[in-house]
Structures are given as C-alpha cells and as structure tokens.
Design an enzyme around this catalytic site. Structure first.
Site, PDB file in Angstrom:
ATOM      1  N   ALA A  60     -57.672  47.053  12.397  1.00  0.00           N
ATOM      2  CA  ALA A  60     -58.135  47.711  11.178  1.00  0.00           C
ATOM      3  C   ALA A  60     -58.742  49.059  11.529  1.00  0.00           C
ATOM      4  CB  ALA A  60     -59.168  46.830  10.497  1.00  0.00           C
TER       5      ALA A  60
ATOM      6  N   GLY B 129     -56.889  43.407  14.031  1.00  0.00           N
ATOM      7  CA  GLY B 129     -55.885  43.327  12.982  1.00  0.00           C
ATOM      8  C   GLY B 129     -54.480  43.594  13.507  1.00  0.00           C
TER       9      GLY B 129
ATOM     10  N   GLU C  43     -53.347  40.441  14.671  1.00  0.00           N
ATOM     11  CA  GLU C  43     -53.159  39.584  13.491  1.00  0.00           C
ATOM     12  C   GLU C  43     -51.819  39.878  12.812  1.00  0.00           C
ATOM     13  OE1 GLU C  43     -57.160  40.592  11.957  1.00  0.00           O
ATOM     14  OE2 GLU C  43     -57.403  38.439  11.632  1.00  0.00           O
TER      15      GLU C  43
ATOM     16  N   GLU D 131     -62.871  41.632  17.515  1.00  0.00           N
ATOM     17  CA  GLU D 131     -63.736  41.913  16.355  1.00  0.00           C
ATOM     18  C   GLU D 131     -65.196  41.572  16.602  1.00  0.00           C
ATOM     19  OE1 GLU D 131     -60.685  40.722  16.171  1.00  0.00           O
ATOM     20  OE2 GLU D 131     -59.662  41.401  14.355  1.00  0.00           O
TER      21      GLU D 131
HETATM   22  C1  3H9 Z   1     -60.237  44.596  12.755  1.00  0.00           C
HETATM   23  O1  3H9 Z   1     -59.123  44.721  13.149  1.00  0.00           O
HETATM   24  C2  3H9 Z   1     -60.640  43.731  11.585  1.00  0.00           C
HETATM   25  C3  3H9 Z   1     -59.564  42.788  11.133  1.00  0.00           C
HETATM   26  O2  3H9 Z   1     -59.635  41.591  11.843  1.00  0.00           O
HETATM   27  C4  3H9 Z   1     -59.694  42.370   9.705  1.00  0.00           C
HETATM   28  C5  3H9 Z   1     -59.839  43.353   8.625  1.00  0.00           C
HETATM   29  C6  3H9 Z   1     -59.804  42.748   7.243  1.00  0.00           C
HETATM   30  N1  3H9 Z   1     -60.101  52.244  14.115  1.00  0.00           N
HETATM   31  O3  3H9 Z   1     -61.251  54.384  22.689  1.00  0.00           O
HETATM   32  P1  3H9 Z   1     -60.359  55.566  22.741  1.00  0.00           P
HETATM   33  C7  3H9 Z   1     -59.943  55.759  17.838  1.00  0.00           C
HETATM   34  S1  3H9 Z   1     -61.505  45.472  13.446  1.00  0.00           S
HETATM   35  C8  3H9 Z   1     -60.298  53.556  14.056  1.00  0.00           C
HETATM   36  O4  3H9 Z   1     -60.968  56.862  23.057  1.00  0.00           O
HETATM   37  P2  3H9 Z   1     -58.859  54.259  24.803  1.00  0.00           P
HETATM   38  C9  3H9 Z   1     -61.155  56.108  18.702  1.00  0.00           C
HETATM   39  O5  3H9 Z   1     -62.307  56.271  17.920  1.00  0.00           O
HETATM   40  C10 3H9 Z   1     -60.778  46.442  14.709  1.00  0.00           C
HETATM   41  N2  3H9 Z   1     -60.248  54.371  15.135  1.00  0.00           N
HETATM   42  O6  3H9 Z   1     -59.089  55.336  23.676  1.00  0.00           O
HETATM   43  C11 3H9 Z   1     -60.688  57.397  19.355  1.00  0.00           C
HETATM   44  O7  3H9 Z   1     -60.852  58.435  18.401  1.00  0.00           O
HETATM   45  P3  3H9 Z   1     -61.228  59.929  18.887  1.00  0.00           P
HETATM   46  C12 3H9 Z   1     -60.525  45.643  15.907  1.00  0.00           C
HETATM   47  C13 3H9 Z   1     -59.987  53.807  16.304  1.00  0.00           C
HETATM   48  O8  3H9 Z   1     -57.447  54.384  25.208  1.00  0.00           O
HETATM   49  C14 3H9 Z   1     -59.195  57.156  19.545  1.00  0.00           C
HETATM   50  O9  3H9 Z   1     -58.832  56.125  18.627  1.00  0.00           O
HETATM   51  N3  3H9 Z   1     -60.108  46.531  16.968  1.00  0.00           N
HETATM   52  C15 3H9 Z   1     -59.774  52.436  16.450  1.00  0.00           C
HETATM   53  O10 3H9 Z   1     -59.927  54.365  25.819  1.00  0.00           O
HETATM   54  C16 3H9 Z   1     -58.823  56.725  20.941  1.00  0.00           C
HETATM   55  O11 3H9 Z   1     -59.652  55.636  21.301  1.00  0.00           O
HETATM   56  C17 3H9 Z   1     -60.977  47.017  17.876  1.00  0.00           C
HETATM   57  O12 3H9 Z   1     -62.143  46.700  17.869  1.00  0.00           O
HETATM   58  C18 3H9 Z   1     -59.836  51.637  15.287  1.00  0.00           C
HETATM   59  N4  3H9 Z   1     -59.625  50.309  15.308  1.00  0.00           N
HETATM   60  O13 3H9 Z   1     -59.067  52.840  24.099  1.00  0.00           O
HETATM   61  C19 3H9 Z   1     -60.395  47.956  18.893  1.00  0.00           C
HETATM   62  N5  3H9 Z   1     -59.533  52.163  17.747  1.00  0.00           N
HETATM   63  O14 3H9 Z   1     -60.080  60.355  19.747  1.00  0.00           O
HETATM   64  C20 3H9 Z   1     -61.290  49.147  19.058  1.00  0.00           C
HETATM   65  C21 3H9 Z   1     -59.588  53.335  18.394  1.00  0.00           C
HETATM   66  O15 3H9 Z   1     -61.363  60.680  17.597  1.00  0.00           O
HETATM   67  N6  3H9 Z   1     -60.701  50.153  19.926  1.00  0.00           N
HETATM   68  N7  3H9 Z   1     -59.856  54.339  17.533  1.00  0.00           N
HETATM   69  O16 3H9 Z   1     -62.522  59.790  19.642  1.00  0.00           O
HETATM   70  C22 3H9 Z   1     -60.738  50.063  21.271  1.00  0.00           C
HETATM   71  O17 3H9 Z   1     -61.208  49.108  21.859  1.00  0.00           O
HETATM   72  C23 3H9 Z   1     -60.206  51.235  22.059  1.00  0.00           C
HETATM   73  O18 3H9 Z   1     -60.269  52.360  21.230  1.00  0.00           O
HETATM   74  C24 3H9 Z   1     -58.727  51.068  22.510  1.00  0.00           C
HETATM   75  C25 3H9 Z   1     -58.209  52.397  23.101  1.00  0.00           C
HETATM   76  C26 3H9 Z   1     -58.686  49.969  23.587  1.00  0.00           C
HETATM   77  C27 3H9 Z   1     -57.850  50.711  21.343  1.00  0.00           C
END
Ligand code: 3H9
Length: 698
Positions: A62, A101, A104, A125
C-alpha cells in the site's frame, strides 16, 4: 504515474503494476489492476492472466503516503478479492520484492512464479504499526500453514524466493525472465485444464494446530519492537483465520486493522519510516555532487570501536587495514575481529567461504605508512584532543591526495582536528555507535571546511555498510551525545531527589526504552563520562549533580566491565540494585537539600523526555541538526528509543508545543536555569507552528 497497464502475449494477458520506484499500490495502480482483470476476463482470446511489476519491484505494498489522507476507492482488499474471483487463472510473476499489500496481491493470484533473485517476499505491516489489511492474515495461513504465517506476519521479516518455494508460498522459481516463465506456467495450466485456485476457498482445521500455539505466540511479544498493539492484533487476525470461512475471518481482520490504523503507535512508526529516508537529503548536496570512490579503508585503533568499525566494513566486502601502536593491542584487536567472523560462520549466519573472504580482506600494521593507499581513513583512538591533533597531522603526511580523513570522536571539535592538517576539506567526523558492527546509526560531523564531495562519499559508504547516516554540525557532543548530556544530568538530579537507579531505569524501560540510562552508563563504562568531565570541566551545578557518580568511579566501579557500577553484576551479568549506591545518593541528596520529593515513574519519564527534546530544539535552532526528524532518527537508531514512540521530538510535537512549553516552565520554576525553555519552542508555541516545519525543507 501510478497505473497498471495491460498488454497481450498471445492468449495470455500481462498486467503490469507501474508506480516508480517500488510500485506502491496508489489509487491509480489499484484502479488499473481492477480494470485490467475485468478487460482480460471480457476478452475471449485471453485464456490466462499474468500480474507483474515494472522495474525492480513487484510491489512494496500500500502507498504509505496515502494513509494520512485516507485511501480513495477502489480499496485494495476489494481489488484483490475481485481478482481472485476471476474466471481465468491468474499467475503472479514476482519480478522482485513483494511486500505488504504487494504480497497480498500475489496471494490473491491463483499461482505464483518468482525470479530466483526475489529476496524480499514478506508482510512487514507490523513494522509500521498495522497488520496486513487486504486479506493477508487470512490467505497466508491457508497457503503456507498457520505457524509459518504467524512467524512472517508477527516478525514482519521477509523471506527469499528459495525459502518461499520451500514453504509453498510460490509454485515455481525461475532463473531467466520471470514474466516469460509465468506465461509459460500459465499455458501449462491451461493445457492441463487447471483453472483458478482461490486460496480463500480453503479451510484451516483447528485440530491440525499445536496446542497453545497462539497463547505461546502472545507470550513471546511482550517487548515487540512495534509496541504493545500491532503484534497482538496480528496474532488475533491469524487466529481468526482458523476454522472460519474467509468472509468472517476477513471481517475480523478489518476490525483489528482499524484498531491500529491512524493510532499513535502506527503514526509514530510511519513517521520514523519516512524520517529515516529523509536524512539523506542534504540541501546543498544534490545529484551534481559526485562522491569520491572508496575501495579501501584504513582504521586507526584496534580497541572496541576500531574493531567494530573494521567489522562493519569487512562485512560489506571492503578491504580494511587496521593500525595500532603496539603489537599486543594489534594482535588482540585482530583476534577479536577474526573471532567475531568465525562465530558468524559457526552460527550459520554466513558461509565458510564468505567468512574466509572477510578475514582475507583484513590487513594489519604498526606504521601509518600502510595506510598510504587507503581511500578512507577512520581514526578511532582515545577521546583526547591533543592526541587526535597529533594523529591527524601524521595522517596528513602519509595519506594519498583526496583520501577522506574521518574521526570517530564522540564529542570533540572536528574543525580543530581538521586544522591540524593542510587539507581540512577532506576531514569530517564519522561517529559510530558501539558495537559499531551492529548499531545502525552513524553521525556525520560536517566541519566548516568539509568538502561536499567528501561528505557525499561518507554518506554513500554508510549506505553500503547498512548504516543510517545523519549529518550534524560541530558542537560539543554533536546531536546525540549533547542531548544525552541534558538527559543524564536530569537523571542525576532525580537520583539526588530520592529515585533509585532502578526506579529510573524501570520507569523508562516500562515506557519502551530498550535500556534505562543507568544500565546504559554501566554498559558503556562510567569511566567514559568521568574522563570527559575531567577534560571538559562542567559547570558548578552540573559537577554537584555528578558528585556521587564520580565517587562511584573513584571507588573502581566502572560498570559492567568491573562487575559493579550503578548496579552490582553477578556472574550472569544481570543487574542487581545495590543498597550502598542507593545510600550514597540519598546521603548526598540530603546534604544538597534536594531529597525532599521522590519523583514517580510518570514524572521520571516526562522529565527525561522534556530535557532531551528541549536540548534537541536548541540544536535544531542553532542549525546543528537539519530537521527535527533527523534528531529522532538518531534516537531511534543509536539510543534504543522505541520506534513506536517516534522519537523525543515527535513526542513533544504530539503533546502540543504550547503544553510542552508550559510544562517546561513549570519545571524551570521548581528546578531553575537548567530548565530554561528553548527559544524555538517558545516561538513555535506562540505562533502555532510545528517542529516539522522548522529547520530545512525537504
Ligand atoms: C500495506 O501494504 C498495508 C496493506 O496490508 C493493507 C492496506 C489496506 N509506500 O526505502 P527506499 C518509497 S502497508 C510509499 O529508499 P530501498 C520510499 O519512501 C505497506 N512509498 O528504497 C522512497 O521514497 P523517496 C507495507 C514507499 O530499496 C522510495 O520508495 N510495505 C513505499 O532501500 C524508495 O524506498 C512496507 O512496509 C510504500 N509502501 O527499500 C514496505 N515503500 O525516494 C516499506 C517505499 O522519495 N518499504 N516507498 O525517499 C520498504 O521497506 C523499502 O522502501 C523497500 C525498498 C524495501 C520497499
């Protein structure tokens, strides 16, 4: 742009999630996926559907930025349920990470094919204070079993494609183009007459589970890093999948999700997620600044810090040369490094080959000349200005032109250290936190003359070794330790007022801190602070606060390493309250006329928090820290502050700055000048401004 596009590959439709950089499932992506599934089902030439992601990710889940405003329709759960109801088989082609998500969505597909390179498949999450809210808690246990699903959902930790195949999360792992692999897989299904296979249609038999599975899991999460709510609700949601039909389990998942979403702990964790990504934004260091190449690292000093720093670089595959002044210390340090690597091999954390490679990358020497070719040299010797100046002058004479010269000082003036060289532009502070191979925080100290590309290089190398690097200006103690000074002073004051060391630590640890301040000082060594107070004479008032602690050090009680400090330590290294120490504080408190009201737990936490944040505000106002969220990132990654509390600055922002100023003024009236309110807080409180808007933008 956030979307999902549909293309055709013969009789297979390929829907691609597109939202750079990680295909977060923003409204446009959800709508595109919904429309794509509908179009593919309506097209009589299409026999099967493949869903994949553009670029390096399948999807990171998400869009967290949408949480603040609330998601617009269609909801993710609705889209996934619709996809699962597709009359044609849907195959996920996991081309890279699939998180939250994103995974999911893959679980809503009928089959899953992953590239071997996909290293992160998970439901993280819980780490941002919520639970998988689009059917993940219901489908995952149905697919891979309740125990494995509980582990993944409660820890939030991802698994790689290979492991995913083992537990049954993916049906096939491919080495080449994963979309081609998924298309081929889809055609095999069609040829074999296999249709959709909705996970939600299956049922979990409660009798198949070990007794007390959920109770045992609940008992294991008492100090979960996401706080007291999220993991508990994750367990309850998985429990709801057992024995029930999908729809009622999903309804329970929704209720449990809503209990968490938008609540303080979840907001704090989400703030921390973005704060950590913000720190790399330095206003005057844009993409036009090219970092210098760092291929080899030299480290001066083979003590605890030097060896920890060496390990941090060796673990990331960089060759390291460690220099000491005497052979005994050098051998001892090198042994410690090798032993740590060996123990990682023995515990199965790394392969034997990898261990051998890391040890092979370590060189040692007794002469600074062995550092002539190092691209980055980090000094990690005793905290003494004269010594550091002498070393930097010597380094200046041997280091190659353009080498970055860094000091691991935790308090001292980096400009003075730089002035000992003829190349102050190449000098900066790189303040690691002990144990340096484990702790994620790295404070960069930017001197007056530090060149932009030198700082950019240090920041790039920090990312490479898995650290969160935060920039600080020059001041005594920089950001983290300058705030700690204020905090520890208040702790001393409260002990003179009648709180015991254990009262203080228990109050803060119950609130969520990993370790109370007295236990922390005992671990770091009480003699460290003592020596700093010897070198930088504190004010008279501060010296009075430290009278007992200084006496404890002079008794030879330096903390854990001497078996006694603020506490006594048995063979098991567990702390025990020591009546002798408590009596010393009581006696001195009475002599200073302070022991007239013992602070209770709530007051202990409040005073610690307010002293930290008040100093933080001053640091922000002076431009030493770029933003309030940088300060919080330091506290979350280097000082054991719990992520679900957001950090000291987040805490006072949540409290409301007007109320905070009022409280600080109340303490000032009771305790005097050390409680002077930071002018920035007063200005913001008066104007209704926010800490988030102070400091630099972006
Ligand atoms: C969910 O899914 C809820 C659902 O179950 C249900 C809903 C109803 N959203 O970390 P990075 C951005 S909750 C928005 O620097 P990496 C991040 O801010 C979600 N933005 O790179 C950054 O922006 P910027 C569950 C996101 O390669 C850019 O992408 N998912 C999101 O070191 C690059 O990210 C998580 O909790 C996002 N979901 O790591 C995953 N994800 O360039 C959270 C990333 O402007 N994300 N961005 O600074 C991560 O753990 C790491 O970002 C990831 C990449 C491993 C994906």
């Amino acid at each position: 742009m956030a979307t999902a596009t549909l293309t055709k590959s013969g009789d297979v439709a390929v829907i691609r999630l597109e939202h750079a950089p990680v295909n977060a499932l923003a409204q446009g992506v959800r709508q595109g996926l919904k429309d794509g599934i509908a179009a593919a089902n309506a097209d009589p030439t299409i026999k099967a559907i493949v869903v994949t992601g553009e670029g390096r990710a399948f999807s990171a889940g998400a869009d967290i930025t949408e949480f603040r405003s609330g998601p617009k329709p269609p909801g993710l759960g609705e889209v996934i349920d619709g996809m699962e109801a597709s009359g044609k088989p849907v195959v996920a082609a996991l081309n890279g990470l699939a998180l939250g998500g994103g995974l999911e969505v893959a679980l809503g597909c009928h089959y899953r094919v992953a590239t071997k390179a996909a290293s992160q498949l998970g439901l993280p999450e819980v780490k941002i204070g919520i639970l998988p809210g689009a059917g993940g808690t219901q489908r995952m246990p149905r697919l891979i079993g309740v125990e494995a699903a509980l582990d993944m959902i409660v820890s939030g930790n991802p698994i790689n494609a290979e492991k995913a195949a083992k537990v049954g999360l993916v049906d096939r792992v491919v080495e080449g183009d994963v979309v081609e692999g998924a298309i081929a897989f889809a055609r095999e299904l069609v040829a074999a007459g296999k249709g959709p296979r909705p996970i939600s249609a299956t049922r979990i038999d409660p009798a198949s589970l070990p007794k007390d599975l959920f109770d045992n899991k609940r008992a294991s999460i008492a100090r979960h890093p996401s706080g007291p709510m999220a993991a508990k609700n994750c367990i309850a949601a998985v429990e709801a999948a057992v024995g029930s039909d999908y729809k009622s389990g999903l309804a329970r998942e929704r209720d449990l999700f809503l209990e968490l979403a938008g609540k303080p702990y979840a907001r704090a964790l989400q703030y921390a997620f973005f704060a950590e990504r913000q720190v790399a934004n330095i206003p005057d260091i844009g993409k036009d600044v090219t970092p210098r190449e760092i291929k080899t690292v030299g480290i001066l000093g083979a003590g605890t810090m030097g060896t920890g720093i060496a390990l941090a670089f060796l673990n990331a595959g960089l060759p390291v040369t460690v220099v000491e002044t005497n052979q005994g210390a050098l051998d001892h340090g090198a042994k410690r490094i090798r032993d740590t690597i060996d123990s990682n091999v023995k515990r199965g954390r790394i392969t034997e080959d990898e261990g051998a490679r890391r040890i092979g990358n370590l060189a040692t020497g007794l002469d600074l000349k062995v550092l002539t070719n190092a691209d980055l040299i980090i000094e990690a010797v005793f905290e003494n200005m004269a010594l550091k100046k002498e070393i930097f002058a010597k380094l200046d004479a041997v280091a190659k032109p353009g080498a970055i010269l860094a000091s691991n000082t935790s308090t001292l003036d980096v400009d003075q250290i730089a002035a000992a060289t003829k190349r102050p532009q190449d000098v900066l502070g790189m303040h690691f936190f002990s144990p340096a191979n484990i702790m994620r925080l790295l404070e960069f100290v930017r001197g007056k003359a530090t060149a932009k590309d030198a700082l950019a290089s240090a920041m790039a190398i920090a990312r490479r070794i898995g650290k969160v690097g935060v920039v600080s200006g020059v001041c005594f103690g920089f950001i983290g330790n300058r705030m700690v000074e204020a905090y520890l002073e208040e702790v001393q004051a409260m002990m003179l007022e009648g709180a015991t060391p254990a009262d203080i630590d228990n109050a803060l640890e119950s609130w969520g801190l990993a370790m109370g301040p007295n236990a922390m000082m005992d671990m770091a060594g009480l003699d460290v602070g003592y020596r700093i107070r010897q070198e930088h004479k504190p004010s008279e008032e501060r010296a009075r606060f430290y009278r007992v602690t200084d006496a404890i050090v002079e008794m030879g009680r330096h903390g854990q390493k001497t078996g006694a400090g603020m506490y006594s330590y048995g063979a098991d290294r567990k702390r025990q309250s020591d009546p002798q120490i408590e009596a010393m504080f009581a006696k001195e408190g009475a002599a200073q006329g302070r022991a007239n009201r013992k602070p209770e737990a709530e007051e202990i936490v409040e005073r610690c928090l307010l002293r930290l944040a008040n100093e933080g505000a001053q640091i922000l106002d002076e431009g030493i820290a770029l933003r309030a969220s940088d300060i919080d990132t330091i506290y979350l990654n280097g000082y054991g502050f719990p992520g679900w509390r957001g950090g000291p600055m987040w805490q006072i922002e949540e409290m409301g700055l007007a109320k905070v100023v009022e409280k600080i003024k109340g303490y000032e009236a009771r305790h005097g000048a050390r409680w002077n309110v930071a002018p920035l807080l007063e200005r913001l409180a008066a104007s209704g401004g926010k800490l988030a808007d102070a400091g630099v933008k972006g």
